[in-house]
Design an enzyme around this catalytic site. Structure first.
Site, PDB file in Angstrom:
ATOM      1  N   SER A  11       0.846  -1.200   0.000  1.00  0.00           N
ATOM      2  CA  SER A  11       0.000   0.000   0.000  1.00  0.00           C
ATOM      3  C   SER A  11       0.877   1.243   0.000  1.00  0.00           C
ATOM      4  O   SER A  11       1.626   1.500   0.950  1.00  0.00           O
ATOM      5  CB  SER A  11      -0.908   0.020   1.222  1.00  0.00           C
ATOM      6  N   HIS A  36      -0.888  -1.099  -4.426  1.00  0.00           N
ATOM      7  CA  HIS A  36      -2.210  -0.700  -3.936  1.00  0.00           C
ATOM      8  C   HIS A  36      -2.234   0.808  -3.704  1.00  0.00           C
ATOM      9  O   HIS A  36      -1.388   1.354  -2.992  1.00  0.00           O
ATOM     10  CB  HIS A  36      -2.457  -1.440  -2.625  1.00  0.00           C
ATOM     11  N   ASP A  38      -4.580   3.919  -2.340  1.00  0.00           N
ATOM     12  CA  ASP A  38      -5.763   4.239  -1.537  1.00  0.00           C
ATOM     13  C   ASP A  38      -6.236   5.653  -1.849  1.00  0.00           C
ATOM     14  O   ASP A  38      -5.531   6.622  -1.541  1.00  0.00           O
ATOM     15  CB  ASP A  38      -5.412   4.169  -0.042  1.00  0.00           C
ATOM     16  N   MET A  40      -8.793   8.492  -0.842  1.00  0.00           N
ATOM     17  CA  MET A  40      -9.698   8.877   0.260  1.00  0.00           C
ATOM     18  C   MET A  40     -10.186  10.291   0.015  1.00  0.00           C
ATOM     19  O   MET A  40      -9.393  11.182  -0.300  1.00  0.00           O
ATOM     20  CB  MET A  40      -8.937   8.844   1.583  1.00  0.00           C
ATOM     21  N   HIS A  69      -8.075   1.389  -4.466  1.00  0.00           N
ATOM     22  CA  HIS A  69      -9.079   1.204  -3.417  1.00  0.00           C
ATOM     23  C   HIS A  69      -9.781   2.535  -3.202  1.00  0.00           C
ATOM     24  O   HIS A  69      -9.192   3.465  -2.653  1.00  0.00           O
ATOM     25  CB  HIS A  69      -8.330   0.729  -2.150  1.00  0.00           C
ATOM     26  N   MET A  71     -11.946   4.745  -1.343  1.00  0.00           N
ATOM     27  CA  MET A  71     -12.652   5.050  -0.089  1.00  0.00           C
ATOM     28  C   MET A  71     -13.315   6.407  -0.287  1.00  0.00           C
ATOM     29  O   MET A  71     -12.940   7.415   0.317  1.00  0.00           O
ATOM     30  CB  MET A  71     -11.662   5.039   1.074  1.00  0.00           C
ATOM     31  N   MET A 142     -11.754  -5.878   4.870  1.00  0.00           N
ATOM     32  CA  MET A 142     -10.933  -4.906   5.616  1.00  0.00           C
ATOM     33  C   MET A 142     -10.628  -5.466   7.005  1.00  0.00           C
ATOM     34  O   MET A 142     -11.524  -5.933   7.708  1.00  0.00           O
ATOM     35  CB  MET A 142     -11.683  -3.574   5.785  1.00  0.00           C
ATOM     36  N   ASP A 180      -6.792  -6.227   3.793  1.00  0.00           N
ATOM     37  CA  ASP A 180      -6.155  -4.904   3.817  1.00  0.00           C
ATOM     38  C   ASP A 180      -6.291  -4.316   5.218  1.00  0.00           C
ATOM     39  O   ASP A 180      -7.404  -4.126   5.707  1.00  0.00           O
ATOM     40  CB  ASP A 180      -6.854  -4.013   2.780  1.00  0.00           C
TER      41      ASP A 180
HETATM   42  C1  DX5 Z   1      -6.508   1.750   5.154  1.00  0.00           C
HETATM   43  C2  DX5 Z   1      -6.001   1.453   3.778  1.00  0.00           C
HETATM   44  C3  DX5 Z   1      -4.892   0.503   3.726  1.00  0.00           C
HETATM   45  C4  DX5 Z   1      -3.651   0.916   4.474  1.00  0.00           C
HETATM   46  C5  DX5 Z   1      -2.911  -0.329   4.861  1.00  0.00           C
HETATM   47  O1  DX5 Z   1      -7.681   2.476   5.052  1.00  0.00           O
HETATM   48  O2  DX5 Z   1      -7.039   0.915   2.970  1.00  0.00           O
HETATM   49  O3  DX5 Z   1      -4.562   0.128   2.386  1.00  0.00           O
HETATM   50  O4  DX5 Z   1      -2.813   1.749   3.735  1.00  0.00           O
HETATM   51  O5  DX5 Z   1      -1.784   0.031   5.575  1.00  0.00           O
HETATM   52  P1  DX5 Z   1      -1.251  -0.838   6.793  1.00  0.00           P
HETATM   53  O6  DX5 Z   1      -0.740  -2.116   6.227  1.00  0.00           O
HETATM   54  O7  DX5 Z   1      -0.203   0.032   7.388  1.00  0.00           O
HETATM   55  O8  DX5 Z   1      -2.414  -1.069   7.729  1.00  0.00           O
HETATM   56 ZN    ZN Z   2      -6.506   0.061   1.011  1.00  0.00          ZN
END
Ligand code: DX5
Ligand code: ZN
Length: 232
Positions: A11, A36, A38, A40, A69, A71, A142, A180
């Protein structure tokens, strides 16, 4: 059930944002199969990360597929943007929009020739993907509350991995199962044993001095867990 290959998927939320190119190149040369990203929006989760221009830059220096991903409260607004920057797969959450909107969004992701996925927050049971699983290439379980990296892995989510597999079998669909949140070399085997095959690892990957060594540890532990699953 077909066996899916194990995918170690760092990630980039845990990468060095001041030198993202170096982080991407280091991750790729360590051997990982996917990256990956993310996204947000500060609405669906209480945090804001990065957007499509940054994802495009990541794609431009990555030789492995980039898994996005979302969010975000309205992921359907960004599907063309994701396609244009070269996203390989797009994950939406199981509680955005109504079921018709989610089905339409997943179908559009596939029509754009990207892989489609739905994510379950810790509060939601595996059954919450039953009404869309026929349109999914992957389901994300998750193992932390979405929004931040570096949180503690929720071990009580492990049974949900098996339950998602059962929901898929019932619908006669073949999916990948991703985990994740807080995944590391100590818990990745338990996830693989329960039927996960795609492992998002943020802090535990980018926090390692030697990324190649960490990749090897993660893969070995995941393979060990998967072989326990095969014997069950
Ligand atoms: C959290 C994200 C993850 C996060 C994982 O909302 O979706 O992808 O970056 O990071 P670690 O492995 O540090 O929990
Ligand atoms: Zn994620």
């Amino acid at each position: 059930m077909r066996k899916h290959p194990i995918i170690i998927n760092p990630s980039l939320l845990a990468a060095d944002f001041l030198d993202l190119e170096k982080s991407v190149r280091e991750a790729v040369s360590s051997g990982v199969e996917m990256l990956h990203a993310d996204v947000m929006d500060g609405v669906y989760v209480p945090n804001i990360s990065f957007g499509f221009d940054i994802i495009g830059k990541i794609v431009s220096v990555s030789s492995v597929p980039v898994d996005v991903h979302m969010m975000t409260a309205a992921p359907w607004n960004y599907l063309d943007a994701l396609k244009n920057v070269g996203a390989y797969s797009v994950t939406i959450h199981s509680d955005v929009g109504d079921v018709c909107t989610r089905r339409d969004t997943l179908a559009r992701i596939r029509a754009l020739e990207m892989k489609s996925a739905v994510a379950l927050k810790p509060a939601y049971p595996a059954e919450n993907v039953a009404d869309v699983i026929d349109l999914c290439d992957m389901v994300l379980v998750m193992t932390v509350e979405p929004g931040f990296g570096g949180q503690k892995f929720m071990e009580d989510m492990i049974p949900k991995i098996r339950e998602v597999r059962r929901v898929a079998e019932r619908a006669c669909v073949d999916i990948s199962v991703q985990v994740d949140g807080g995944v590391n070399a100590d818990n990745i085997g338990l996830c693989a044993e329960a039927g996960a095959d795609n492992f998002v690892v943020g802090t535990a990957f980018f926090g390692a001095e030697d990324k190649e060594e960490r990749y090897g540890e993660l893969r070995a532990a995941a393979e060990k867990g998967a072989s326990r699953e095969a014997r069950d």
